[in-house]
Design a protein around this motif. Structure first.
Motif, PDB file in Angstrom:
ATOM      1  N   GLY A  40      -3.013 -73.238 -42.950  1.00  0.00           N
ATOM      2  CA  GLY A  40      -3.366 -74.415 -42.173  1.00  0.00           C
ATOM      3  C   GLY A  40      -2.934 -74.321 -40.729  1.00  0.00           C
ATOM      4  N   THR A  41      -3.255 -75.377 -39.984  1.00  0.00           N
ATOM      5  CA  THR A  41      -2.950 -75.476 -38.562  1.00  0.00           C
ATOM      6  C   THR A  41      -1.817 -76.470 -38.347  1.00  0.00           C
ATOM      7  OG1 THR A  41      -5.205 -74.927 -37.912  1.00  0.00           O
ATOM      8  CG2 THR A  41      -3.880 -76.128 -36.297  1.00  0.00           C
ATOM      9  N   ILE A  42      -0.855 -76.080 -37.515  1.00  0.00           N
ATOM     10  CA  ILE A  42       0.270 -76.942 -37.152  1.00  0.00           C
ATOM     11  C   ILE A  42       0.054 -77.394 -35.721  1.00  0.00           C
ATOM     12  CG2 ILE A  42       2.764 -77.114 -36.888  1.00  0.00           C
ATOM     13  CD1 ILE A  42       2.980 -74.668 -38.794  1.00  0.00           C
ATOM     14  N   ARG A  43      -0.193 -78.684 -35.541  1.00  0.00           N
ATOM     15  CA  ARG A  43      -0.378 -79.212 -34.193  1.00  0.00           C
ATOM     16  C   ARG A  43       0.984 -79.381 -33.528  1.00  0.00           C
ATOM     17  NH1 ARG A  43      -3.290 -84.249 -36.598  1.00  0.00           N
ATOM     18  NH2 ARG A  43      -1.764 -83.653 -38.187  1.00  0.00           N
ATOM     19  N   THR A  44       1.089 -78.888 -32.303  1.00  0.00           N
ATOM     20  CA  THR A  44       2.365 -78.951 -31.603  1.00  0.00           C
ATOM     21  C   THR A  44       2.256 -79.834 -30.356  1.00  0.00           C
ATOM     22  OG1 THR A  44       1.857 -76.968 -30.275  1.00  0.00           O
ATOM     23  CG2 THR A  44       2.954 -76.633 -32.392  1.00  0.00           C
ATOM     24  N   PRO A  45       3.373 -80.487 -30.000  1.00  0.00           N
ATOM     25  CA  PRO A  45       4.684 -80.500 -30.633  1.00  0.00           C
ATOM     26  C   PRO A  45       4.616 -81.075 -32.047  1.00  0.00           C
ATOM     27  CG  PRO A  45       4.825 -81.425 -28.409  1.00  0.00           C
ATOM     28  CD  PRO A  45       3.371 -81.310 -28.751  1.00  0.00           C
ATOM     29  N   ALA A  46       5.412 -80.490 -32.943  1.00  0.00           N
ATOM     30  CA  ALA A  46       5.376 -80.854 -34.355  1.00  0.00           C
ATOM     31  C   ALA A  46       6.765 -81.226 -34.845  1.00  0.00           C
ATOM     32  CB  ALA A  46       4.838 -79.685 -35.178  1.00  0.00           C
ATOM     33  N   PHE A  47       6.819 -82.266 -35.675  1.00  0.00           N
ATOM     34  CA  PHE A  47       8.051 -82.577 -36.393  1.00  0.00           C
ATOM     35  C   PHE A  47       7.850 -82.212 -37.851  1.00  0.00           C
ATOM     36  CE2 PHE A  47      10.787 -85.195 -39.040  1.00  0.00           C
ATOM     37  CZ  PHE A  47      12.022 -84.930 -38.475  1.00  0.00           C
ATOM     38  N   PRO A 266      14.781 -89.806 -32.124  1.00  0.00           N
ATOM     39  CA  PRO A 266      13.546 -89.885 -31.330  1.00  0.00           C
ATOM     40  C   PRO A 266      13.761 -89.538 -29.857  1.00  0.00           C
ATOM     41  CG  PRO A 266      13.601 -91.676 -32.899  1.00  0.00           C
ATOM     42  CD  PRO A 266      14.947 -90.995 -32.999  1.00  0.00           C
ATOM     43  N   ASP A 267      14.871 -89.964 -29.283  1.00  0.00           N
ATOM     44  CA  ASP A 267      15.136 -89.632 -27.882  1.00  0.00           C
ATOM     45  C   ASP A 267      15.372 -88.137 -27.706  1.00  0.00           C
ATOM     46  OD1 ASP A 267      15.589 -90.507 -25.117  1.00  0.00           O
ATOM     47  OD2 ASP A 267      17.661 -89.862 -25.456  1.00  0.00           O
ATOM     48  N   ASP A 268      16.060 -87.494 -28.666  1.00  0.00           N
ATOM     49  CA  ASP A 268      16.225 -86.036 -28.617  1.00  0.00           C
ATOM     50  C   ASP A 268      14.869 -85.338 -28.598  1.00  0.00           C
ATOM     51  OD1 ASP A 268      19.028 -86.141 -28.726  1.00  0.00           O
ATOM     52  OD2 ASP A 268      19.081 -85.959 -30.900  1.00  0.00           O
ATOM     53  N   LEU A 269      13.957 -85.792 -29.451  1.00  0.00           N
ATOM     54  CA  LEU A 269      12.635 -85.166 -29.524  1.00  0.00           C
ATOM     55  C   LEU A 269      11.895 -85.308 -28.203  1.00  0.00           C
ATOM     56  CD1 LEU A 269      11.385 -86.351 -33.056  1.00  0.00           C
ATOM     57  CD2 LEU A 269      12.745 -84.342 -32.479  1.00  0.00           C
ATOM     58  N   TYR A 355       8.158 -91.121 -36.755  1.00  0.00           N
ATOM     59  CA  TYR A 355       8.348 -89.803 -36.147  1.00  0.00           C
ATOM     60  C   TYR A 355       7.005 -89.113 -35.901  1.00  0.00           C
ATOM     61  CZ  TYR A 355      13.444 -89.220 -36.159  1.00  0.00           C
ATOM     62  OH  TYR A 355      14.785 -89.313 -35.865  1.00  0.00           O
ATOM     63  N   GLN A 356       6.090 -89.211 -36.874  1.00  0.00           N
ATOM     64  CA  GLN A 356       4.786 -88.579 -36.677  1.00  0.00           C
ATOM     65  C   GLN A 356       3.967 -89.314 -35.616  1.00  0.00           C
ATOM     66  OE1 GLN A 356       4.093 -85.699 -37.697  1.00  0.00           O
ATOM     67  NE2 GLN A 356       5.697 -85.412 -39.228  1.00  0.00           N
ATOM     68  N   GLU A 357       4.075 -90.651 -35.561  1.00  0.00           N
ATOM     69  CA  GLU A 357       3.389 -91.403 -34.508  1.00  0.00           C
ATOM     70  C   GLU A 357       3.924 -91.018 -33.123  1.00  0.00           C
ATOM     71  OE1 GLU A 357       4.019 -95.453 -35.578  1.00  0.00           O
ATOM     72  OE2 GLU A 357       2.683 -95.372 -37.313  1.00  0.00           O
ATOM     73  N   LEU A 358       5.244 -90.823 -33.036  1.00  0.00           N
ATOM     74  CA  LEU A 358       5.834 -90.416 -31.761  1.00  0.00           C
ATOM     75  C   LEU A 358       5.323 -89.041 -31.344  1.00  0.00           C
ATOM     76  CD1 LEU A 358       7.916 -90.957 -29.490  1.00  0.00           C
ATOM     77  CD2 LEU A 358       9.641 -89.882 -30.957  1.00  0.00           C
ATOM     78  N   MET A 359       5.253 -88.095 -32.281  1.00  0.00           N
ATOM     79  CA  MET A 359       4.752 -86.763 -31.943  1.00  0.00           C
ATOM     80  C   MET A 359       3.289 -86.826 -31.519  1.00  0.00           C
ATOM     81  SD  MET A 359       7.601 -85.350 -32.428  1.00  0.00           S
ATOM     82  CE  MET A 359       7.153 -83.732 -31.849  1.00  0.00           C
ATOM     83  N   ALA A 360       2.485 -87.626 -32.250  1.00  0.00           N
ATOM     84  CA  ALA A 360       1.069 -87.757 -31.877  1.00  0.00           C
ATOM     85  C   ALA A 360       0.934 -88.374 -30.496  1.00  0.00           C
ATOM     86  CB  ALA A 360       0.336 -88.612 -32.916  1.00  0.00           C
ATOM     87  N   GLY A 361       1.776 -89.355 -30.197  1.00  0.00           N
ATOM     88  CA  GLY A 361       1.744 -89.958 -28.873  1.00  0.00           C
ATOM     89  C   GLY A 361       2.088 -88.964 -27.780  1.00  0.00           C
TER      90      GLY A 361
END
Length: 393
Positions: A40-47, A266-269, A355-361
């Motif tokens: 599969g494909t890993i979209r980055t940035p990724a958590f 979340p702030d670290d990410l 966490y996934q919403e933050l990465m998508a954002g």
């Protein structure tokens, strides 16, 4: 922008046979792109949600996938102790065992040996330790770590390294970094050529920038598929962690993924993505969920607090996740205070969704060239909500 839902993974007509990484857009040091591999494909940035013992705690695999996670993490140390790598191989590998058909990254077990094992002895050949489960003796060499990860069938494997808890003396940090560098060379030989799979090296060096740079340069010479920054989030302040990323980033290839291990809030990410990191893992959202703490776009919410006992509001009415959107804080408070398993399940679900919403954002913001605006708006929302909570007492 903050509530951008996770994007669906792109359809694939045929599975690729190689491990590749591409950068689709950049905004300052931050970039968004994709790791493509047979599973599969890993979209980055990724958590990467952490599935330590072949399970993301309190979650079904299909829930994790539906939240937008493209990859999960398994732990070599825990899985070698039980059920055991040879048994796992006989059962068809980790993917079949846990019913996860996407990519799996396994860490090498080095951090867990440091943090969990008693009576460990470390030398050039590897580490001998006693299991925290039953006290039995085990030996893990760089070659055995790669062998175990191969038996598990993971897609991305990590070199064995020595992780030093900070603060530490520079001499101890230098010794561990140099040993980890030599172990990386042995892991590279043991891994060999595995089409479609990847071996990542781990940059060590504690909080000493010169040692971090030395480690990064040596690993780059091995021409690995990706590079992790390890030995952080082990007791040092956030500012030190960010300074180490800034020291290392210029020395890592731009055409290969960068993985910050064991991080974080979340702030670290957000701050690490701003500095060029592509991949993350951390137990924080799942562990916090099991202990009554929610991460939301309005910051942290402690559901154990009595102020929530009659609060009919959901955690986040605009979230796409039912756990965040549909259940009242009063109900979640009741579940947490009653030690009901459902409370752990709902809060874990909610936390991983955020966490996934933050990465998508962040991915969307980088593509639009407005990550700085997104980061500022996100931090302002967190700060405003925290001020309101403080004012309410």
């Amino acid at each position: 922008m903050q509530n951008a839902p996770p994007q669906a993974a792109p359809p694939q007509d045929a599975r690729p046979t190689a491990f590749t990484f591409r950068v689709d857009a950049a905004d300052g040091h931050a970039r968004t792109g994709a790791i493509t591999m047979p599973r599969g494909t890993i979209r980055t940035p990724a958590f990467m949600p952490v599935g330590t013992a072949a399970t993301v705690k309190a979650m079904y695999p299909e829930q994790v996938r539906d939240l937008g996670a493209d990859v999960v993490l398994g732990n070599t140390y825990h899985l070698m102790l039980r059920p055991g790598p040879e048994r796992m191989a006989r059962l068809g590998g980790l993917h079949r065992f846990m019913l996860w058909d996407g990519p799996i990254l396994t860490d090498s077990g080095g951090f867990q040996v440091m943090s969990l094992s008693s009576l460990r002895k470390l030398d050039e050949q590897g580490v001998t330790f006693r299991s925290h489960v039953d006290g039995t003796a085990h030996h893990m060499s760089p070659e055995r770590s790669i062998e175990i990860q191969g038996l598990l069938g993971s897609d991305i494997q990590m070199q064995l390294d020595e992780c030093v808890r900070l603060p530490a003396e520079p001499e101890a940090i230098a010794r561990a970094m140099q040993l980890s560098r030599r172990w990386a060379e042995r892991c590279r030989v043991a891994f060999g050529e595995q089409p479609g799979k990847a071996l990542f090296g781990i940059v060590q060096g504690g909080d000493v920038p010169a040692l971090r740079v030395e480690s990064a340069r040596a690993l780059v010479d091995l021409d690995l598929k990706g590079y992790a920054i390890g030995g952080l989030a082990v007791g040092e302040p956030q500012a030190v962690m960010l300074a180490m990323i800034e020291a290392v980033e210029p020395h890592l290839p731009r055409a290969k993924p960068r993985y910050l291990m064991g991080v974080g809030t979340p702030d670290d990410l957000l701050r690490s993505v701003e500095r060029g990191i592509d991949m993350f893992d951390c137990v924080m959202p799942t562990r916090a969920g099991r202990h009554g703490l929610a991460y939301t776009r309005h910051g942290r919410v402690n559901l154990r607090n009595a102020r929530h006992a009659e609060d009919a509001r959901p955690l986040d009415p605009s979230s796409a996740c039912p756990a965040s959107r549909d259940y009242s804080r009063a109900y979640l408070h009741h579940l947490v205070r009653s030690d009901e398993i459902l409370g752990m399940m709902l809060l874990t679900w909610s936390n991983l969704a955020y966490y996934q919403e933050l990465m998508a954002g962040m991915r969307a913001a980088i593509r639009a060239g407005r990550l700085a605006d997104f980061a500022g708006e996100t931090r302002e929302t967190w700060a405003r909500a925290e001020a309101e909570r403080t004012a309410r007492g």
